[in-house]
Design a protein around this motif. Sequence first.
Motif, PDB file in Angstrom:
ATOM      1  N   UNK A  44       0.874  -1.132   0.004  1.00 24.14           N
ATOM      2  CA  UNK A  44       0.049   0.062  -0.075  1.00 24.14           C
ATOM      3  C   UNK A  44       0.935   1.283   0.134  1.00 24.14           C
ATOM      4  N   UNK A  45       1.965   1.250   0.828  1.00 25.89           N
ATOM      5  CA  UNK A  45       2.640   2.564   0.873  1.00 25.89           C
ATOM      6  C   UNK A  45       3.702   2.484  -0.321  1.00 25.89           C
ATOM      7  N   UNK A  78      -4.157  -9.509  -3.449  1.00 24.65           N
ATOM      8  CA  UNK A  78      -3.088  -9.203  -4.295  1.00 24.65           C
ATOM      9  C   UNK A  78      -3.352  -9.598  -5.555  1.00 24.65           C
ATOM     10  N   UNK A  79      -2.424  -8.867  -6.439  1.00 21.70           N
ATOM     11  CA  UNK A  79      -2.741  -9.073  -7.842  1.00 21.70           C
ATOM     12  C   UNK A  79      -1.076  -9.381  -8.351  1.00 21.70           C
ATOM     13  N   UNK A  80      -0.972 -10.019  -9.429  1.00 20.03           N
ATOM     14  CA  UNK A  80       0.177 -10.220  -9.890  1.00 20.03           C
ATOM     15  C   UNK A  80       0.178  -9.786 -11.285  1.00 20.03           C
ATOM     16  N   UNK A  98      -7.486  -5.867  -1.395  1.00 21.49           N
ATOM     17  CA  UNK A  98      -6.497  -5.711  -0.747  1.00 21.49           C
ATOM     18  C   UNK A  98      -6.517  -4.058  -0.292  1.00 21.49           C
ATOM     19  N   UNK A  99      -6.695  -3.170  -1.410  1.00 22.51           N
ATOM     20  CA  UNK A  99      -6.460  -1.799  -0.959  1.00 22.51           C
ATOM     21  C   UNK A  99      -7.708  -1.410   0.076  1.00 22.51           C
ATOM     22  N   UNK A 100      -8.869  -1.927  -0.230  1.00 18.24           N
ATOM     23  CA  UNK A 100     -10.026  -1.823   0.710  1.00 18.24           C
ATOM     24  C   UNK A 100      -9.839  -2.460   2.025  1.00 18.24           C
ATOM     25  N   UNK A 101      -9.054  -3.461   2.304  1.00 21.09           N
ATOM     26  CA  UNK A 101      -8.600  -4.161   3.342  1.00 21.09           C
ATOM     27  C   UNK A 101      -7.799  -3.267   4.368  1.00 21.09           C
TER      28      UNK A 101
END
Length: 142
Positions: A44-45, A78-80, A98-101
């Motif tokens: 995220x960061x 996640x995504x790859x 993942x971003x929402x989490x």
Amino acid sequence: MSASALRAAYEIRVVAGRLRRRLKETYDNEELTPTQTSVLSRLSKDGPASTSDLAAAERVRPQSMAATLGVLDERGLIQRRPDPDDGRRQLISLSESGTAYVDDKRRAGEGWLAKSLESGFTEEERQTIIEAMALLDRLAHT
């Protein structure tokens, strides 16, 4: 070494650890391990990264990171995608879930902090904390 420097170092370490543990208690971690949570936060960061980059950043073996990423992938966090500069590598990034989490967990922690600061501290004390945070930020950049 001055006594005040030694005491400040001790107090910062102890309080930072307590706050970190308390923040983790404020939200449901959905049974994620500390490493899994840390990887999500790092992505995220810092943005997309390879498995080997994440392993180095988390100080674990690439095989361990592959297992961590496998769980996060199964949960849809996640995504790859292929690395545009090196087709042999994959870049890992947060999925929408993942971003929402990560955003939800940050809001929960900040909400607990704000509520605790509002109810347990005076305005003057909150201003002192803000000033102390500026000093700690300066310390973090030395």
